[in-house]
Design an enzyme around this catalytic site. Sequence first.
Site, mmCIF file in Angstrom:
data_model
loop_
_atom_site.group_PDB
_atom_site.id
_atom_site.type_symbol
_atom_site.label_atom_id
_atom_site.label_comp_id
_atom_site.label_asym_id
_atom_site.label_seq_id
_atom_site.Cartn_x
_atom_site.Cartn_y
_atom_site.Cartn_z
ATOM 1 N N ILE A 192 6.219 72.129 -54.266
ATOM 2 C CA ILE A 192 5.949 70.951 -55.090
ATOM 3 C C ILE A 192 6.401 71.197 -56.528
ATOM 4 O O ILE A 192 6.153 72.264 -57.095
ATOM 5 C CB ILE A 192 4.435 70.604 -55.079
ATOM 6 C CG1 ILE A 192 4.012 70.091 -53.710
ATOM 7 C CG2 ILE A 192 4.090 69.577 -56.154
ATOM 8 C CD1 ILE A 192 4.601 68.738 -53.338
ATOM 9 N N ARG B 15 27.936 96.099 -88.726
ATOM 10 C CA ARG B 15 27.603 96.548 -87.368
ATOM 11 C C ARG B 15 27.787 98.061 -87.266
ATOM 12 O O ARG B 15 27.015 98.748 -86.581
ATOM 13 C CB ARG B 15 28.448 95.819 -86.321
ATOM 14 C CG ARG B 15 29.939 96.037 -86.463
ATOM 15 C CD ARG B 15 30.734 95.390 -85.344
ATOM 16 N NE ARG B 15 32.167 95.522 -85.560
ATOM 17 C CZ ARG B 15 33.053 95.716 -84.600
ATOM 18 N NH1 ARG B 15 32.663 95.804 -83.341
ATOM 19 N NH2 ARG B 15 34.335 95.816 -84.877
ATOM 20 N N SER C 215 30.788 96.997 -79.137
ATOM 21 C CA SER C 215 30.936 95.992 -80.191
ATOM 22 C C SER C 215 29.708 95.913 -81.086
ATOM 23 O O SER C 215 29.817 95.728 -82.299
ATOM 24 C CB SER C 215 31.194 94.612 -79.563
ATOM 25 O OG SER C 215 32.426 94.590 -78.868
ATOM 26 N N GLU D 169 21.895 88.229 -71.439
ATOM 27 C CA GLU D 169 21.279 88.175 -72.765
ATOM 28 C C GLU D 169 19.833 87.676 -72.713
ATOM 29 O O GLU D 169 18.946 88.234 -73.369
ATOM 30 C CB GLU D 169 22.095 87.277 -73.704
ATOM 31 C CG GLU D 169 23.482 87.778 -74.023
ATOM 32 C CD GLU D 169 24.529 87.306 -73.027
ATOM 33 O OE1 GLU D 169 25.721 87.585 -73.250
ATOM 34 O OE2 GLU D 169 24.137 86.654 -72.033
ATOM 35 N N ASP E 80 38.615 85.385 -81.865
ATOM 36 C CA ASP E 80 37.868 84.879 -80.709
ATOM 37 C C ASP E 80 37.504 83.413 -80.860
ATOM 38 O O ASP E 80 37.147 82.752 -79.876
ATOM 39 C CB ASP E 80 36.607 85.709 -80.475
ATOM 40 C CG ASP E 80 36.892 86.983 -79.684
ATOM 41 O OD1 ASP E 80 38.015 87.109 -79.171
ATOM 42 O OD2 ASP E 80 35.999 87.841 -79.597
ATOM 43 N N HIS F 6 32.796 81.624 -80.302
ATOM 44 C CA HIS F 6 32.049 82.837 -80.618
ATOM 45 C C HIS F 6 31.614 82.903 -82.084
ATOM 46 O O HIS F 6 30.963 83.867 -82.483
ATOM 47 C CB HIS F 6 32.888 84.075 -80.281
ATOM 48 C CG HIS F 6 32.975 84.356 -78.809
ATOM 49 N ND1 HIS F 6 33.410 83.418 -77.898
ATOM 50 C CD2 HIS F 6 32.666 85.472 -78.086
ATOM 51 C CE1 HIS F 6 33.384 83.946 -76.680
ATOM 52 N NE2 HIS F 6 32.926 85.185 -76.773
#
Length: 667
Positions: free
Chosen positions: A195, A361, A388, A415, A473, A477
């Site tokens: 249900i 990064r 990355s 993710e 990219d 992105h």
Amino acid sequence: MTLMTKIPESGSLNEEMASAIRVLAMDAVQAANSGHPGAPMGLADAATVLFAKHIKIDPTNPNWPDRDRFVLSAGHASMLQYALHYLLGYEDMSIDQVRNFRQLGAITAGHPEYGHAAGVEMTTGPLGQGLSSAVGMALTERMLNARFGDDLVDHFTWVMAGDGCLMEGVSHEAIDFAGHMKLGRLVVLWDDNSITIDGATNLSTSMNQLDRFRAAGWHVQSVDGHDMDAIDAAMVAAKEMTGQPSLIAMKTVIGKGAPNKAGSSSVHGAPLGDAEIAGARLAMNWNADPFEIPAPLLDQWRAAGLRSTSERKAWEARLEDSSSQAVFTEAMSDEVPEGLHASINRLKADLSSIAPKVATRKASQMALEVVNDVCAHTIGGSADLTGSNNTKTDELAAVLPDDFAGRYIHYGVREHAMAAIMNGMAVHKGFIPYGGTFLVFAGYMLGAMRLSALMQQRVIYVLSHDSIGLGEDGPTHQPVETLATLRALPNMHVFRPADAVETAEAWECALTETSTPSVLALSRQGLPTLRTAHKEENLTSKGGYVIREAQGVRDVTLIATGSEVHLAVEAAIALGEEGVRAAVISMPCWELFDAQSESYRNTTLGKAPRIAVEAATGMGWERYTRNPDAFVGMNGFGASAPAEELYHHFNITADAVADKARALLRL
């Protein structure tokens, strides 16, 4: 009033124990005139078996580290959990709390909320999140077991999930991951009632869930969800499957006990009504008043609640005698080692001296080399973007299906599950999780990220490639809108550091804030070190600060974040050559800046006209600039080209900032 049926001896299972759950669910939803009675009534038999015979908990010590975890992934069935907690004897779950279901100030919220009621292991309600975070709890159990052994860590994670949980996409990611990792201490009880709100599940799905779980490497059983003996046997078998997670598909009737509405979608999300409740009471031979549980039956439930007390005491004795006591206790606490600040400061001093031009990064990875050395309980990971995101440091070995001693998790291209699993790790306690992907994919994770904030959990999201600066990219992105989305979340710290020094400071902030998740939005492109004079103070912890003051009274204040701070500095230098006195504020974290005193904020921002610079959409910046036109940044999607060309194409340059200042000052 008393039940007409004889109460069996303590420890045995009987329909009256399940009936107690059903009547409390009916009564509470009816009193609130709001809620979901169907699932608690349908799951009452399975819950009775689980809590009376199998689950290892102690309501007198609900935070016992080696307790089993129970996650009600179908969070709309919250009255099932609240009824159980009252019956089992959790001190905070009085009958008045049950009576005040869904009322302001009560701990019995419409959906279970972490931190409100003892024994609620996580906030659920958004379907699929509980199941997925339970995978994180089960993974944490295995990882702690690999470090401390069976004497200190040996428990199961139990999940009750509905059809909706299994329809949600995040469940596929989590189920696949759990099967691959062979999380044998994870048992999912599927409320297979066929249900949904709209009607029968065959309106929208024909998935063979048993085959789906088998394909993912799970042990699968199917039972009558109202046959207590069959459920008991299935749970026994599931606990023996230590090399596979287990699914027990329980065919149930939603709203079981309701004479006219059982088995229909009408019982899902609305009170039964007085007449239906009266009929249900008659069918169950239940003569007690609303919210009244006959003493013999309540005693039986309370005895079930104390079933594991002796086991808990034996565990405490083992911990007391263990040579690992101090390390285990530290791991289960929220504290970071005292040496973190000094280690970060040494790194900052080196960075200020060397002044590298690196992507943030990469600077994050440099900071993590220090962090992971000092903090033994950080657990890294990435959704298939390790190289990355730069989330792996040299000493981190992979966590593998047959070796849980590592400190780095390969989540695959999952993710959403990564974020949910980290939530489960955080609420379980034992580790500080961080995980990486591209900033644009925060959109995939947002449901879980929101729960990180709502549950006040220290989950650290390392999100690189944070702007049009990622280049070729292209717009798919380039996360032009994502910073605004994340900044809109309450209790989420969004850091966008300008250089390697700010990045190190952002990591310190993220680790020391124990009740707030953090985002580190990091650049792909190299950025110059702007903080070349070392300061012991963590300036990033202020959220915003003057990185370059004007020579004299300010004519204009330039505010920027991340990769645009150096552009603001260059613009200020150019303006200074023309006699325009421009100050530059680096604002790596809006939320921390807003938390500063009014005096600090006013002094930092100054009285001169202000311009904001950020390679993202400008939503929200007017709170600081006081002028929606005083912004240099993006007003649409990006494009595919080298980063330097994109900055010129979209007019995010030092010259553009200087021109904006001239226009604002009418020069």
